[in-house]
Design a protein around this motif. Structure first.
Motif, mmCIF file in Angstrom:
data_model
loop_
_atom_site.group_PDB
_atom_site.id
_atom_site.type_symbol
_atom_site.label_atom_id
_atom_site.label_comp_id
_atom_site.label_asym_id
_atom_site.label_seq_id
_atom_site.Cartn_x
_atom_site.Cartn_y
_atom_site.Cartn_z
ATOM 1 N N ASP A 7 -120.973 14.967 22.694
ATOM 2 C CA ASP A 7 -121.699 15.420 21.513
ATOM 3 C C ASP A 7 -120.884 15.257 20.225
ATOM 4 N N ASP A 8 -120.277 14.041 20.090
ATOM 5 C CA ASP A 8 -119.482 13.749 18.893
ATOM 6 C C ASP A 8 -120.161 12.727 17.979
ATOM 7 N N GLY A 9 -121.406 12.374 18.315
ATOM 8 C CA GLY A 9 -122.133 11.413 17.499
ATOM 9 C C GLY A 9 -121.925 9.958 17.894
ATOM 10 N N TRP A 10 -121.081 9.718 18.869
ATOM 11 C CA TRP A 10 -120.829 8.356 19.352
ATOM 12 C C TRP A 10 -121.379 8.232 20.772
ATOM 13 N N ILE A 11 -122.132 7.170 21.015
ATOM 14 C CA ILE A 11 -122.773 6.967 22.316
ATOM 15 C C ILE A 11 -121.737 6.475 23.330
ATOM 16 N N ASP A 12 -121.587 7.230 24.410
ATOM 17 C CA ASP A 12 -120.662 6.905 25.493
ATOM 18 C C ASP A 12 -121.415 6.170 26.592
ATOM 19 N N LEU A 13 -120.676 5.679 27.584
ATOM 20 C CA LEU A 13 -121.284 4.888 28.657
ATOM 21 C C LEU A 13 -120.978 5.499 30.017
ATOM 22 N N LEU A 14 -122.032 5.747 30.809
ATOM 23 C CA LEU A 14 -121.896 6.165 32.203
ATOM 24 C C LEU A 14 -122.390 5.018 33.072
ATOM 25 N N VAL A 15 -121.657 4.739 34.164
ATOM 26 C CA VAL A 15 -122.000 3.619 35.027
ATOM 27 C C VAL A 15 -122.041 4.088 36.482
ATOM 28 N N ALA A 16 -123.146 3.833 37.165
ATOM 29 C CA ALA A 16 -123.265 4.089 38.599
ATOM 30 C C ALA A 16 -122.899 2.794 39.317
ATOM 31 N N THR A 17 -121.887 2.837 40.171
ATOM 32 C CA THR A 17 -121.452 1.626 40.870
ATOM 33 C C THR A 17 -121.836 1.703 42.342
ATOM 34 N N GLU A 18 -122.162 0.568 42.915
ATOM 35 C CA GLU A 18 -122.618 0.548 44.303
ATOM 36 C C GLU A 18 -121.485 0.636 45.327
ATOM 37 N N TRP A 19 -120.286 0.270 44.966
ATOM 38 C CA TRP A 19 -119.160 0.332 45.912
ATOM 39 C C TRP A 19 -117.964 1.006 45.256
ATOM 40 N N ASN A 21 -116.910 4.580 42.308
ATOM 41 C CA ASN A 21 -117.177 5.893 41.731
ATOM 42 C C ASN A 21 -118.186 5.776 40.593
ATOM 43 N N VAL A 22 -118.732 6.915 40.194
ATOM 44 C CA VAL A 22 -119.466 6.986 38.942
ATOM 45 C C VAL A 22 -118.399 6.935 37.858
ATOM 46 N N ARG A 23 -118.562 6.047 36.902
ATOM 47 C CA ARG A 23 -117.550 5.835 35.863
ATOM 48 C C ARG A 23 -118.083 6.346 34.523
ATOM 49 N N ALA A 24 -117.179 6.908 33.732
ATOM 50 C CA ALA A 24 -117.532 7.445 32.419
ATOM 51 C C ALA A 24 -116.557 6.895 31.388
ATOM 52 N N PHE A 25 -117.103 6.300 30.321
ATOM 53 C CA PHE A 25 -116.288 5.688 29.273
ATOM 54 C C PHE A 25 -116.622 6.322 27.930
ATOM 55 N N ARG A 26 -115.611 6.865 27.282
ATOM 56 C CA ARG A 26 -115.794 7.508 25.971
ATOM 57 C C ARG A 26 -115.724 6.461 24.868
ATOM 58 N N ASN A 27 -116.681 6.558 23.967
ATOM 59 C CA ASN A 27 -116.701 5.708 22.788
ATOM 60 C C ASN A 27 -115.692 6.274 21.794
ATOM 61 N N GLU A 28 -114.659 5.501 21.508
ATOM 62 C CA GLU A 28 -113.601 5.934 20.593
ATOM 63 C C GLU A 28 -113.970 5.550 19.160
ATOM 64 N N SER A 29 -114.982 6.233 18.647
ATOM 65 C CA SER A 29 -115.441 6.049 17.258
ATOM 66 C C SER A 29 -115.713 4.590 16.925
ATOM 67 N N GLY A 30 -116.277 3.861 17.882
ATOM 68 C CA GLY A 30 -116.634 2.467 17.669
ATOM 69 C C GLY A 30 -115.481 1.486 17.801
ATOM 70 N N ARG A 31 -114.281 1.959 18.147
ATOM 71 C CA ARG A 31 -113.111 1.081 18.274
ATOM 72 C C ARG A 31 -112.897 0.598 19.705
ATOM 73 N N GLY A 32 -113.706 1.021 20.616
ATOM 74 C CA GLY A 32 -113.562 0.652 22.027
ATOM 75 C C GLY A 32 -113.889 1.841 22.908
ATOM 76 N N PHE A 33 -113.676 1.659 24.190
ATOM 77 C CA PHE A 33 -114.007 2.691 25.168
ATOM 78 C C PHE A 33 -112.783 3.013 26.017
ATOM 79 N N THR A 34 -112.635 4.284 26.385
ATOM 80 C CA THR A 34 -111.569 4.682 27.305
ATOM 81 C C THR A 34 -112.203 5.333 28.525
ATOM 82 N N ASP A 35 -111.613 5.089 29.672
ATOM 83 C CA ASP A 35 -112.123 5.626 30.935
ATOM 84 C C ASP A 35 -111.812 7.124 31.007
ATOM 85 N N GLN A 36 -112.840 7.930 31.061
ATOM 86 C CA GLN A 36 -112.713 9.388 31.147
ATOM 87 C C GLN A 36 -113.300 9.920 32.454
#
Length: 149
Positions: A7-19, A21-36
């Motif tokens: 809830d910081d105003g930046w859209i993050d990414l959640l990914v369901a993988t078939e083989w 884990n469920v992966r979560a990537f934080r949007n670093e204010s539009g500068r890229g994503f970090t695995d959270q």
């Protein structure tokens, strides 16, 4: 799923993988994503055949909740820590060239077995048709005996 997890105003990414884990990537204010995945608790669900994600305030506390769905008990697949389902990928002919193949495997009574029939694997790896001319011989063999270690 694109969603603002923190809830910081930046859209993050959640990914369901078939083989995996469920992966979560934080949007670093539009500068890229970090695995959270670990810090946000998504990795706690473990590995699996994750196939879906949903978001909503499911518990009515005013905060977004997330649900991950996976392949369930209504399939022929079964896996556990002691007897995982496995997916092998590579040069099944052992020549180091040509197309790579995928072979699904599972454990039954401590033996690693191919999930597919001799016809299915034989069409992907033709030399196996000559090695196992009878279905009974193929059915009695372990995956190591069929394609090698």
């Amino acid at each position: 799923m694109w969603t603002d997890v923190v809830d910081d105003g930046w859209i993050d990414l959640l990914v369901a993988t078939e083989w995996g884990n469920v992966r979560a990537f934080r949007n670093e204010s539009g500068r890229g994503f970090t695995d959270q995945s670990e810090s946000w608790g998504f990795a706690a669900a473990g590995t699996g055949w994750w196939t879906s994600l949903a978001a909503g305030d499911f518990n009515g506390d005013g905060l977004m909740d997330y649900v991950a769905g996976n392949v369930g008990l209504n399939t022929p697949y079964a896996a556990s820590v002691e007897a995982p389902a496995l997916l092998f990928y590579g040069d099944c002919r052992g020549r180091g060239r040509g197309a790579k193949r995928i072979i699904e495997a599972y454990y039954e009574n401590g033996r690693l077995l191919p999930r597919r029939t001799s016809t299915a694997i034989g069409s992907a790896v033709p030399p196996l048709r000559r090695k196992f001319r009878r279905n009974d011989d193929y059915a009695a063999a372990t995956l190591d005996e069929i394609v090698g270690p």
